[in-house]
Design a protein around this motif. Structure first.
Motif, short mmCIF file in Angstrom:
data_model
loop_
_atom_site.label_atom_id
_atom_site.label_comp_id
_atom_site.label_asym_id
_atom_site.label_seq_id
_atom_site.Cartn_x
_atom_site.Cartn_y
_atom_site.Cartn_z
N LEU A 20 60.61 36.30 46.29
CA LEU A 20 61.41 36.84 47.38
C LEU A 20 60.57 37.57 48.43
CD1 LEU A 20 64.34 38.34 45.25
CD2 LEU A 20 64.11 36.03 46.19
N SER A 21 59.26 37.34 48.39
CA SER A 21 58.35 38.08 49.27
C SER A 21 58.67 37.91 50.75
CB SER A 21 56.90 37.65 49.01
OG SER A 21 56.49 38.00 47.72
N LYS A 79 60.21 42.84 51.71
CA LYS A 79 58.86 43.34 51.98
C LYS A 79 58.57 44.54 51.07
CE LYS A 79 57.80 40.40 55.18
NZ LYS A 79 56.69 39.43 54.97
N ARG A 80 58.43 44.24 49.80
CA ARG A 80 58.14 45.30 48.85
C ARG A 80 57.52 44.72 47.59
NH1 ARG A 80 62.20 45.67 44.90
NH2 ARG A 80 64.10 44.50 45.32
N LEU A 81 57.02 45.59 46.73
CA LEU A 81 56.54 45.19 45.41
C LEU A 81 56.41 46.42 44.55
CD1 LEU A 81 53.12 45.67 44.73
CD2 LEU A 81 53.09 44.48 46.90
N ASP A 135 55.53 43.72 39.65
CA ASP A 135 54.89 42.59 40.32
C ASP A 135 53.38 42.59 40.13
OD1 ASP A 135 57.31 41.55 41.81
OD2 ASP A 135 57.24 43.61 42.59
N LEU A 136 52.83 43.72 39.73
CA LEU A 136 51.38 43.85 39.58
C LEU A 136 51.11 44.89 38.50
CD1 LEU A 136 48.89 42.62 41.07
CD2 LEU A 136 48.87 44.68 42.50
N ILE A 137 50.16 44.58 37.61
CA ILE A 137 49.80 45.50 36.54
C ILE A 137 48.27 45.58 36.46
CG2 ILE A 137 51.90 45.03 35.22
CD1 ILE A 137 50.24 43.25 33.35
N VAL A 138 47.77 46.63 35.80
CA VAL A 138 46.32 46.80 35.61
C VAL A 138 46.07 47.08 34.13
CG1 VAL A 138 44.27 48.12 36.23
CG2 VAL A 138 46.06 47.76 37.94
N VAL A 139 45.34 46.17 33.47
CA VAL A 139 45.02 46.37 32.05
C VAL A 139 43.55 46.04 31.80
CG1 VAL A 139 47.36 46.00 31.19
CG2 VAL A 139 45.87 44.03 31.50
N SER A 140 43.05 46.45 30.64
CA SER A 140 41.65 46.28 30.29
C SER A 140 41.34 44.84 29.90
CB SER A 140 41.28 47.22 29.14
OG SER A 140 41.50 48.57 29.51
N ASP A 141 40.03 44.52 29.92
CA ASP A 141 39.58 43.15 29.66
C ASP A 141 40.23 42.53 28.43
OD1 ASP A 141 37.85 43.01 31.82
OD2 ASP A 141 36.07 43.55 30.67
N TRP A 142 40.15 43.25 27.30
CA TRP A 142 40.63 42.64 26.06
C TRP A 142 42.15 42.43 26.08
CZ3 TRP A 142 43.96 45.57 23.09
CH2 TRP A 142 43.95 46.96 23.29
N MET A 143 42.86 43.29 26.82
CA MET A 143 44.30 43.08 26.96
C MET A 143 44.58 41.96 27.95
SD MET A 143 47.28 43.78 25.86
CE MET A 143 47.15 45.28 24.90
N CYS A 144 43.77 41.86 28.99
CA CYS A 144 43.88 40.72 29.90
C CYS A 144 43.75 39.41 29.12
CB CYS A 144 42.78 40.76 30.96
SG CYS A 144 42.97 42.01 32.24
N ALA A 169 57.51 37.45 38.31
CA ALA A 169 57.46 38.52 39.32
C ALA A 169 58.20 38.07 40.58
CB ALA A 169 56.01 38.85 39.65
N ARG A 170 59.01 38.95 41.13
CA ARG A 170 59.84 38.59 42.29
C ARG A 170 59.08 38.65 43.62
NH1 ARG A 170 65.15 37.80 42.10
NH2 ARG A 170 66.39 38.42 40.26
N HIS A 171 57.90 39.28 43.62
CA HIS A 171 57.18 39.48 44.89
C HIS A 171 55.71 39.10 44.72
CE1 HIS A 171 60.59 42.39 44.68
NE2 HIS A 171 60.87 41.82 45.84
N LYS A 172 55.49 37.89 44.24
CA LYS A 172 54.14 37.42 43.93
C LYS A 172 53.25 37.38 45.17
CE LYS A 172 51.69 33.57 41.66
NZ LYS A 172 50.89 33.03 42.78
N ALA A 173 53.73 36.81 46.26
CA ALA A 173 52.92 36.70 47.47
C ALA A 173 52.56 38.08 48.01
CB ALA A 173 53.65 35.89 48.53
N ASN A 174 53.49 39.01 47.95
CA ASN A 174 53.20 40.38 48.39
C ASN A 174 52.11 41.00 47.52
OD1 ASN A 174 55.18 40.12 50.32
ND2 ASN A 174 56.72 41.29 49.21
N ALA A 175 52.20 40.77 46.22
CA ALA A 175 51.20 41.31 45.30
C ALA A 175 49.83 40.71 45.59
CB ALA A 175 51.62 41.04 43.86
N GLU A 176 49.78 39.43 45.87
CA GLU A 176 48.50 38.78 46.19
C GLU A 176 47.88 39.36 47.45
OE1 GLU A 176 49.46 34.41 44.15
OE2 GLU A 176 50.11 34.86 46.19
N LYS A 177 48.70 39.68 48.43
CA LYS A 177 48.20 40.31 49.66
C LYS A 177 47.64 41.70 49.37
CE LYS A 177 51.30 37.94 52.91
NZ LYS A 177 52.42 38.11 53.87
N LEU A 178 48.31 42.43 48.49
CA LEU A 178 47.84 43.77 48.16
C LEU A 178 46.48 43.71 47.45
CD1 LEU A 178 48.24 46.81 47.99
CD2 LEU A 178 49.53 46.46 45.87
#
Length: 396
Positions: free
Chosen positions: A48-49, A53-55, A117-126, A306-315
């Motif tokens: 829905l990006s 206009k959000r994420l 829409d976006l998360i941050v995790v460590s290598d082994w969890m990735c 994720a509902r706002h994939k394109a927005n997340a990619e821009k971020l």
């Protein structure tokens, strides 16, 4: 931009636990929901990006720049919103990889949205998310900065070849920290930790995923493709050092207090923590052993549906602009995944900020880079066996 060194805080790496992930999978299975692989064709949802206009972005605490006068403001994030018109709901909700896995895992394995829409995790969890098919591949046509500026050392880890599903947020090095003045000599090798003058004054990290790579590298192992016998040989070595009283204890982030207070003279440590220690005590040194050290990252990923994939990619791409990456690096003091940010910092009129460009713990020099490697992850099949052995070794 003037430098703003944050107050020392528990590092993302040190919040990990020695069990290294088995607990979360076990807990989910106990709920009657086994871990389920999601096929590529079932990962994407309606994006829905274009109309929304959000994420929503989930990150760790104290892992982004803030304004000196108002810590609720995040300058680099505000700049993204002004440029794109996209608002970001930034949530500091990740305090532990396993805990977060347990929070969003049931939704992902049941083909439901996580609300993020976006998360941050460590290598082994990735690595686990990639294996399970719980994250989407990013569209590099929306990420020209990532394609151009991502550090070559970080471009193709074993768990995500080509970085199709992950992009490093920040990186760091697991090496050795020591007090040069108190010890009276330099440390250059992991084997230096076993010298008689350090007996009872050494600590190692307690987390399985944090400890093993550096110790294997000391034995000449290529950690990009280590084997089970390498792991067990490393445990044998550590157990011998425990028996002879060489190792004071196994730690999480509390090694910082031990080293700063003088109870410990040398320890396994994270580069980002040592930068903070050096601000108070210039005799604290950090070394990448001559045999090598582990380069690790916490990475940005887009979960399934994720509902706002394109927005997340821009971020994500926003943070790979060298100017933005430099502003972030000046605040968080981890290894910057955008080497081009170094020139931005070097050109700063602020003396302290310009000095960061010469800090090898933010921008490793050529000699250091040659000794860094991304360790292959511990597979699900290996983890139960290795965690059991390591927990006994470390007395956990």
């Amino acid at each position: 931009m003037p430098v703003n060194r944050k107050t020392p805080s528990p590092s993302r790496r040190s919040l990990l636990r020695a069990v290294g992930g088995g607990a979360a999978l076990g807990a989910l299975a106990a709920c009657g929901v086994p871990a389920a692989y999601v096929a590529p064709g079932d990962r994407a949802g309606a994006d829905l990006s274009a109309t929304e206009k959000r994420l929503t972005w989930a990150n760790w605490p104290l892992y982004i720049d803030t304004d000196d006068e108002d810590t609720t403001r995040r300058p680099t994030l505000e700049a993204f919103g002004k440029r794109t018109g996209i608002s970001v709901d930034y949530i500091e909700e990740i305090n532990d990889n396993d805990e977060f896995f347990g929070k969003i895992g049931p939704s992902l394995m049941n083909h439901q949205r996580t609300g993020r829409d976006l998360i941050v995790v460590s290598d082994w969890m990735c690595a686990r998310f990639v294996r399970l098919g719980w994250v989407q591949e990013m569209d590099r046509s929306r990420q020209p900065n990532v394609a151009r500026y991502l550090d070559p050392l970080l471009r193709s880890p074993a768990f995500d070849p080509g970085r199709r599903s992950s992009v490093p947020w920040q990186s760091g090095i697991t090496g050795i920290a020591y007090n040069r003045r108190a010890l009276g000599r330099e440390i250059r090798h992991v084997s230096d930790l076993w010298a008689d003058d350090l007996k009872g004054r050494v600590t190692l990290l307690s987390g399985l995923d944090e400890a093993f790579a550096l110790l294997m590298q000391a034995d000449g192992v290529d950690v990009t493709k280590w084997r089970a016998d390498d792991f067990h040989r490393m445990c044998d070595l550590v157990e011998r050092q425990v028996r002879r009283g060489q190792i004071r204890r196994f730690t999480g982030n509390d090694y910082i207090k031990d080293l700063a207070g003088g109870d410990v003279l040398a320890c396994q440590a994270y580069s980002g923590d040592v930068i903070q220690l050096q601000a108070d005590d210039p005799d604290i040194r950090f070394v990448v052993p001559e045999e090598g050290a582990e380069l690790w990252s916490e990475s940005l990923m887009i979960p399934n549906l994720a509902r706002h994939k394109a927005n997340a990619e821009k971020l994500v791409d926003h943070y790979y602009e060298p100017e933005v990456a430099a502003e972030l690096a000046a605040w968080v003091n981890y290894v910057c995944p955008v080497p081009a940010a170094r020139d931005v910092l070097a050109s700063s009129k602020d003396e302290d900020t310009a000095a960061l460009a010469e800090d090898p713990l933010i921008f490793p020099d050529a000699a250091m880079r040659e000794r860094l490697a991304i360790a292959r992850d511990i597979t699900s099949a290996e983890r139960a066996e290795f965690a059991k052995r390591w927990n006994v070794t470390a007395g956990l």
